[in-house]
Design an enzyme around this catalytic site. Structure first.
Site, PDB file in Angstrom:
ATOM      1  N   GLY A 144      45.950  56.658 -52.529  1.00  0.00           N
ATOM      2  CA  GLY A 144      47.227  57.137 -52.001  1.00  0.00           C
ATOM      3  C   GLY A 144      48.373  56.155 -52.178  1.00  0.00           C
ATOM      4  O   GLY A 144      48.328  55.246 -53.017  1.00  0.00           O
ATOM      5  N   THR A 148      47.946  64.307 -46.565  1.00  0.00           N
ATOM      6  CA  THR A 148      48.759  64.298 -47.789  1.00  0.00           C
ATOM      7  C   THR A 148      49.929  63.318 -47.737  1.00  0.00           C
ATOM      8  O   THR A 148      50.728  63.252 -48.671  1.00  0.00           O
ATOM      9  CB  THR A 148      49.273  65.722 -48.097  1.00  0.00           C
ATOM     10  N   GLU A 200      42.176  64.905 -54.529  1.00  0.00           N
ATOM     11  CA  GLU A 200      43.332  64.025 -54.789  1.00  0.00           C
ATOM     12  C   GLU A 200      43.999  64.477 -56.078  1.00  0.00           C
ATOM     13  O   GLU A 200      43.331  64.675 -57.087  1.00  0.00           O
ATOM     14  CB  GLU A 200      42.887  62.559 -54.895  1.00  0.00           C
ATOM     15  N   HIS A 235      42.136  23.627 -33.084  1.00  0.00           N
ATOM     16  CA  HIS A 235      43.298  22.775 -33.343  1.00  0.00           C
ATOM     17  C   HIS A 235      43.137  22.086 -34.684  1.00  0.00           C
ATOM     18  O   HIS A 235      42.046  21.599 -34.968  1.00  0.00           O
ATOM     19  CB  HIS A 235      43.425  21.717 -32.245  1.00  0.00           C
ATOM     20  N   HIS A 243      47.026  51.518 -41.163  1.00  0.00           N
ATOM     21  CA  HIS A 243      45.947  51.350 -40.182  1.00  0.00           C
ATOM     22  C   HIS A 243      45.983  52.437 -39.113  1.00  0.00           C
ATOM     23  O   HIS A 243      44.959  52.754 -38.524  1.00  0.00           O
ATOM     24  CB  HIS A 243      45.959  49.943 -39.566  1.00  0.00           C
TER      25      HIS A 243
HETATM   26  P1  FAD Z   1      49.135  58.474 -48.378  1.00  0.00           P
HETATM   27  O1  FAD Z   1      48.674  57.079 -48.542  1.00  0.00           O
HETATM   28  O2  FAD Z   1      50.546  58.777 -48.706  1.00  0.00           O
HETATM   29  O3  FAD Z   1      48.165  59.359 -49.279  1.00  0.00           O
HETATM   30  C1  FAD Z   1      48.358  60.729 -49.444  1.00  0.00           C
HETATM   31  C2  FAD Z   1      47.641  61.165 -50.698  1.00  0.00           C
HETATM   32  O4  FAD Z   1      47.608  62.583 -50.726  1.00  0.00           O
HETATM   33  C3  FAD Z   1      48.326  60.749 -51.995  1.00  0.00           C
HETATM   34  O5  FAD Z   1      47.420  60.092 -52.843  1.00  0.00           O
HETATM   35  C4  FAD Z   1      48.800  62.070 -52.612  1.00  0.00           C
HETATM   36  O6  FAD Z   1      48.780  62.066 -54.028  1.00  0.00           O
HETATM   37  C5  FAD Z   1      47.770  63.027 -52.059  1.00  0.00           C
HETATM   38  N1  FAD Z   1      48.205  64.429 -52.009  1.00  0.00           N
HETATM   39  C6  FAD Z   1      49.338  64.934 -51.453  1.00  0.00           C
HETATM   40  N2  FAD Z   1      49.355  66.275 -51.530  1.00  0.00           N
HETATM   41  C7  FAD Z   1      48.199  66.634 -52.166  1.00  0.00           C
HETATM   42  C8  FAD Z   1      47.624  67.870 -52.520  1.00  0.00           C
HETATM   43  N3  FAD Z   1      48.211  69.046 -52.223  1.00  0.00           N
HETATM   44  N4  FAD Z   1      46.430  67.863 -53.161  1.00  0.00           N
HETATM   45  C9  FAD Z   1      45.800  66.693 -53.454  1.00  0.00           C
HETATM   46  N5  FAD Z   1      46.288  65.488 -53.111  1.00  0.00           N
HETATM   47  C10 FAD Z   1      47.472  65.460 -52.476  1.00  0.00           C
HETATM   48  N6  FAD Z   1      51.632  50.476 -44.230  1.00  0.00           N
HETATM   49  C11 FAD Z   1      50.984  49.453 -43.622  1.00  0.00           C
HETATM   50  O7  FAD Z   1      50.290  49.680 -42.625  1.00  0.00           O
HETATM   51  N7  FAD Z   1      51.078  48.177 -44.092  1.00  0.00           N
HETATM   52  C12 FAD Z   1      51.836  47.867 -45.164  1.00  0.00           C
HETATM   53  O8  FAD Z   1      51.898  46.700 -45.567  1.00  0.00           O
HETATM   54  C13 FAD Z   1      52.542  48.912 -45.819  1.00  0.00           C
HETATM   55  N8  FAD Z   1      53.307  48.654 -46.897  1.00  0.00           N
HETATM   56  C14 FAD Z   1      53.948  49.687 -47.529  1.00  0.00           C
HETATM   57  C15 FAD Z   1      54.749  49.391 -48.619  1.00  0.00           C
HETATM   58  C16 FAD Z   1      55.423  50.396 -49.279  1.00  0.00           C
HETATM   59  C17 FAD Z   1      56.290  50.066 -50.468  1.00  0.00           C
HETATM   60  C18 FAD Z   1      55.267  51.749 -48.847  1.00  0.00           C
HETATM   61  C19 FAD Z   1      55.952  52.858 -49.579  1.00  0.00           C
HETATM   62  C20 FAD Z   1      54.482  52.047 -47.757  1.00  0.00           C
HETATM   63  C21 FAD Z   1      53.824  51.021 -47.076  1.00  0.00           C
HETATM   64  N9  FAD Z   1      53.039  51.262 -45.950  1.00  0.00           N
HETATM   65  C22 FAD Z   1      52.405  50.231 -45.316  1.00  0.00           C
HETATM   66  C23 FAD Z   1      52.867  52.629 -45.415  1.00  0.00           C
HETATM   67  C24 FAD Z   1      51.499  53.201 -45.889  1.00  0.00           C
HETATM   68  O9  FAD Z   1      51.455  53.180 -47.295  1.00  0.00           O
HETATM   69  C25 FAD Z   1      51.342  54.624 -45.361  1.00  0.00           C
HETATM   70  O10 FAD Z   1      51.518  54.639 -43.963  1.00  0.00           O
HETATM   71  C26 FAD Z   1      49.940  55.132 -45.693  1.00  0.00           C
HETATM   72  O11 FAD Z   1      49.706  55.117 -47.082  1.00  0.00           O
HETATM   73  C27 FAD Z   1      49.744  56.552 -45.153  1.00  0.00           C
HETATM   74  O12 FAD Z   1      48.457  56.974 -45.476  1.00  0.00           O
HETATM   75  P2  FAD Z   1      48.094  58.515 -45.633  1.00  0.00           P
HETATM   76  O13 FAD Z   1      46.626  58.546 -45.883  1.00  0.00           O
HETATM   77  O14 FAD Z   1      48.637  59.279 -44.498  1.00  0.00           O
HETATM   78  O15 FAD Z   1      48.889  59.035 -46.913  1.00  0.00           O
END
Ligand code: FAD
Ligand code: NAD
Length: 468
Positions: free
Chosen positions: A40, A145, A33, A446, A323
């Site tokens: 994330g 990512t 990370e 209920h 999720h």
């Molecule tokens: P991410 O959570 O984006 O994590 C990716 C990680 O990879 C990051 O920490 C990043 O720093 C790291 N990374 C990237 N490139 C590299 C690299 N080369 N080397 C090391 N680390 C790296 N979804 C819901 O289901 N419910 C919600 O209520 C909801 N609310 C949200 C509210 C907001 C304001 C936002 C912006 C999004 C919301 N989402 C919600 C969407 C949800 O956050 C994303 O769908 C989810 O986080 C995706 O997960 P992920 O593991 O794919 O990636």
């Protein structure tokens, strides 16, 4: 050089869940990370902080508008934005610390820095603050990512007044007038936070409705209810620019008649979607192929074109939801050890955490019409629910769509109190391919909001809802 069975790049809900499941299955696992905290987008600048602010602002709004009706008087009600934002930071910290604990508990090596491919089986981890990169060897890689906010090329985001969701979660004052570009999930959740706190909020949307990808009935009802808290909507408006002058912002758009419209405010939130994030991965070194819109190309096993390299979550096709990413993390871990996991993408629910909350799973009415499917509709309004009357949350409804011949539930769409949790009943029923009558014949305690699900199923079965 350290060697691993699996290395996960990215610690969001996709990545950290994948790492835990790999470790549970006996694989030697590393998690890379680039940021010092794990979790994330979701835990740091997404799901969790936005829900903390939604809860805080809802308390204020209720104290302001609903308590009197309950016979509770409050004098000198104030908002302390510093305290609200600090509380949100505390909620985030508790959650990200929890992930660090889970990594230790599962004996997963956390490597801090930017992960990039040297070749298919070697990764380099470069510390973000400089210093020497370390290399590791790995049999499998899971790319998780995530994504970042979409940028409109004609708008310069200074991240102070013209901002993304990340900055919108950190404003330490109540804006006077927030202009939100995009009436999607982020736009509506953040619009709700600031409208409840007393800001004037204008939502400028390109399409002719809000949350356009959900069942159309939901957007219509949500628009009506959000209108009651003062949010203004400008549909079929194509934003053409946004500029800052001191503490003021001006947003320009072209309306459906082709006229130019100007919005003046003190903050502009740009919330027009998110794009997959792959910068710095050096995918070419491993030969990983991409597809349209910057996504990593994967097959039905979430494997890229390179055997042993998988990708999950926001960086691949499908809904950008925490999720969904989690399910994919588990799926890939189990695939790596030779199991045959399954994900039913139709049954991944979508939720908007406004108030009332909005949720849907399965097919929308529009999709069923498009498929030419014969279906029936059972609907139940919360204004007929005893629980909703008691709490004063009578806006919204539950709508159940069932196959006209077999009665199998094909879709459930809800807007109302606490339906972010209630949608789980619909998912369970549909996962077991329940008919509307199956659910209608189950006892629901209920008084609860969940009774609306039973009543909508009764209505779908033979139009025999009891309380309507
Ligand atoms: P991410 O959570 O984006 O994590 C990716 C990680 O990879 C990051 O920490 C990043 O720093 C790291 N990374 C990237 N490139 C590299 C690299 N080369 N080397 C090391 N680390 C790296 N979804 C819901 O289901 N419910 C919600 O209520 C909801 N609310 C949200 C509210 C907001 C304001 C936002 C912006 C999004 C919301 N989402 C919600 C969407 C949800 O956050 C994303 O769908 C989810 O986080 C995706 O997960 P992920 O593991 O794919 O990636
Ligand atoms: P979104 O796709 O939900 O909404 C973007 C909106 O902006 C759309 O309605 C679109 O028509 C509009 N738009 C696009 N370009 C425009 C323009 N030039 N002018 C005016 N309007 C324009 O995207 P989002 O709200 O940024 O959210 C991004 C992702 O994060 C979503 O995929 C969502 O699933 C996820 N998310 C989920 C939750 C949740 O599950 N509760 C909360 C927040 C974010």
């Amino acid at each position: 050089m350290n060697q691993y069975d699996v290395t996960v790049i990215g610690s969001g809900p996709g990545g950290y869940v994948a790492a835990i499941r790999c470790a549970q299955l006996g694989l030697k696992t590393a998690l890379i990370e680039k940021y010092p905290t794990l979790g994330g987008t979701c835990l740091n600048v997404g799901c969790i902080p936005s829900k903390a602010l939604l809860d805080s602002s809802e308390h204020y709004h209720n104290a302001h508008t609903a308590f009197a009706d309950h016979g509770i008087g409050l004098d000198n009600l104030t908002v302390d934005m510093n305290r609200m934002i600090d509380r949100k930071a505390g909620v985030v910290k508790a959650n990200v610390d929890g992930i660090a604990y889970l990594m230790k508990k599962n004996k997963i090596d956390v490597l801090t820095g930017v992960g990039s491919f040297v070749d298919k089986n070697h990764l380099s981890i470069a510390p973000t603050e400089g210093g020497e990169a370390q290399q590791i060897e790995t049999k499998n890689v899971i790319i998780a990512t995530g994504s970042k906010p979409t940028v409109l090329p004609f708008i310069k985001q200074d991240k102070q007044r013209i901002i993304t969701s990340t900055e919108a979660l950190n404003i330490r004052e109540v804006p006077k007038h927030m202009i939100v570009i995009g009436g999607g999930v982020i736009g509506l959740e953040m619009a709700s936070v600031y409208a409840r706190l007393g800001a004037k909020v204008s939502v400028v949307e390109f399409m002719d409705s809000i949350i356009p990808t959900m069942d159309r009935g939901l957007g219509k009802e949500l628009r009506r209810v959000l209108g009651k808290i003062g949010i203004e909507f400008f549909f079929s408006h194509k934003v053409t620019g946004a500029t800052r002058d001191g503490d003021n912002v001006t947003v320009t758009a072209t309306n459906a008649k082709g006229e130019e419209v100007k919005f003046e405010g003190d903050y502009c939130l740009v919330a027009v979607g998110r794009v997959p994030y792959t910068a710095g991965l050096n995918l070419e070194a491993a030969g990983v192929e991409m597809e349209e819109r910057g996504r990593i190309k994967v097959d039905e096993h979430l494997q890229t074109n390179v055997p042993g390299i998988y990708a999950i979550g926001d960086v691949v096709r499908g809904a950008m939801l925490a999720h969904k990413a989690e399910e994919e993390g588990v799926f890939v871990a189990e695939t790596i050890v030779g199991q045959k996991p399954h994900i039913n993408y139709l049954l991944i629910p979508g939720v908007v955490y406004t108030w009332p909350e909005v949720a849907g799973v399965g097919y929308t009415e529009e999709q069923l019409k498009e498929q030419g499917k014969a279906y029936k509709v059972g609907s139940f309004p919360f204004k007929a629910s005893g629980r909703a009357r008691a709490s004063g949350d009578t806006d919204g409804f539950v709508k159940v769509l069932a196959d006209k011949t077999t009665d199998e539930i094909l879709g459930v769409h809800m807007i109302g109190p606490r339906i972010a949790d209630l949608i789980a009943e619909a998912v369970t029923a549909m996962e077991f391919r329940a008919s509307a009558e199956d659910v209608a014949r189950m006892s629901h305690s209920h008084p609860t909001y969940a009774e609306a699900m039973k009543e909508a199923c009764l209505a779908a079965t033979e139009n025999r809802a009891i309380h309507m």
